[in-house]
Design an enzyme around this catalytic site. Structure first.
Site, PDB file in Angstrom:
ATOM      1  CB  CYS A  85      19.702   5.435  74.350  1.00  0.00           C
ATOM      2  SG  CYS A  85      21.317   5.689  74.056  1.00  0.00           S
ATOM      3  CG  ASP A 116      13.633   3.220  73.430  1.00  0.00           C
ATOM      4  OD1 ASP A 116      12.575   3.416  73.735  1.00  0.00           O
ATOM      5  OD2 ASP A 116      13.995   3.431  72.182  1.00  0.00           O
ATOM      6  CB  CYS A 121       7.749   4.720  72.093  1.00  0.00           C
ATOM      7  SG  CYS A 121       8.201   3.293  71.289  1.00  0.00           S
ATOM      8  CB  CYS A 149      10.356  -1.518  69.949  1.00  0.00           C
ATOM      9  SG  CYS A 149      10.422   0.467  70.041  1.00  0.00           S
TER      10      CYS A 149
END
Ligand code: FES
Length: 292
Positions: A35, A37, A61, A105
């Site tokens: 995915c 992350d 990221c 995130c």
């Protein structure tokens, strides 16, 4: 380009508490490389039941790295009761804010923390468990998770839900269901919004290449560099994106997996679902052998 706060940049360029605690009291994992992350959080308690140390490993990221870093700082010194009350909004606020498109995130950080606390309390699974029924098959997000981000963050649109948990950000097939969930939670229909032009609208070649380069710079390269590697965009032929891995990534046996499941997944998420990623093969650069 995203607008990042100075605090976020600081935690991205100088992440705190990277690594893994030996013999941790709690371990929480969330996300997957497929995915794009993934986060693994470990913590150790002191004799008074407060979090003495916390460390993380993240693949993601700049925002994923910064939110993980700041989360480890936030929870040190807390009891588990106090830590369990941390919301994704608290994590984003601690960073001075996150771009709306990056709020997922902060949700990933909250989920990893909850999984680690659960792991300590029950000795059960370390991996964040899906509760409810999967609504978004592209990103494996359930109705319960969608309801929670709507409630916790006061969300009103499908676009916002996508920003907070990715649901709806792939093929778009689940958007109607997300609208229904918003209506159930909020008691009123979600306003209709156009889908991201990059996913459904026609991209010109120039715009497509710009978006691919931007996605590589912001969502792929930071994670690869954190592992001693790098990636370069070599060419774009129609929907075929040709890339080359550098540094550690070039020798990594996982390169093929990384490229197919991470790079392609990120490019499909942020640019277009039709993209296919291929690695630039050194043999492709050899002159052809003309036999006449
Ligand atoms: S099923 Fe949710 S975006 Fe594809």
């Amino acid at each position: 380009m995203w607008e990042y706060t100075d605090k976020l940049k600081d935690h991205f360029f100088n992440p705190r508490n990277v690594g893994e605690i030996e013999n941790p009291d709690g371990v929480g994992e969330v996300g997957s490389l497929a995915c794009g992350d993934a986060l693994r959080l470990t913590f150790k308690l002191d004799e008074n039941g407060r979090i003495k140390d916390a460390k993380f490993k993240t693949f993601g990221c700049a925002s994923a790295i910064a939110t993980s870093s700041v989360l480890t700082e936030m929870i040190k010194g807390m009891t588990l009761e106090e830590a369990s009350r941390i919301t994704n909004k608290d994590i984003a606020d601690y960073l001075g804010g996150l771009p709306e498109q990056k709020m997922h995130c902060s949700v990933m950080g909250r989920e990893a923390l909850e999984a680690a606390i659960e792991n300590y309390r029950t000795g059960g699974r370390k991996k964040h468990e899906l509760q409810g029924n999967v609504v978004c098959t592209c990103f494996g997000v359930t109705d319960k998770e969608i309801e929670r981000v709507i409630r916790d963050n006061d969300l009103t649109t499908v676009e916002q839900v996508t920003n907070y948990c990715k649901a709806g950000g792939g093929c778009g097939g689940c958007r109607e269901q997300i609208e229904k969930i918003i209506e159930n939670v909020r008691g009123r229909p979600a306003p209709k919004q156009p889908v991201h032009a990059g996913r459904t609208g026609r991209l010109t070649n120039i715009r497509k290449i710009q978006l691919i380069q931007q996605t590589i710079n912001e969502h792929i390269r930071p994670a690869l560099r954190a592992h001693g590697g790098d990636i370069e965009l070599v060419d774009v032929e129609g929907n075929k994106v040709i890339v080359a891995f550098r540094g550690m990534c070039a020798q990594c046996r996982m390169a093929e997996f990384t490229m197919k499941d991470v790079v392609q997944s990120k490019l499909r998420e942020f640019v277009s679902q039709d993209l296919l990623v291929e690695e630039d093969s050194p043999s492709d650069q050899q002159p052809h052998d003309h036999r006449e």
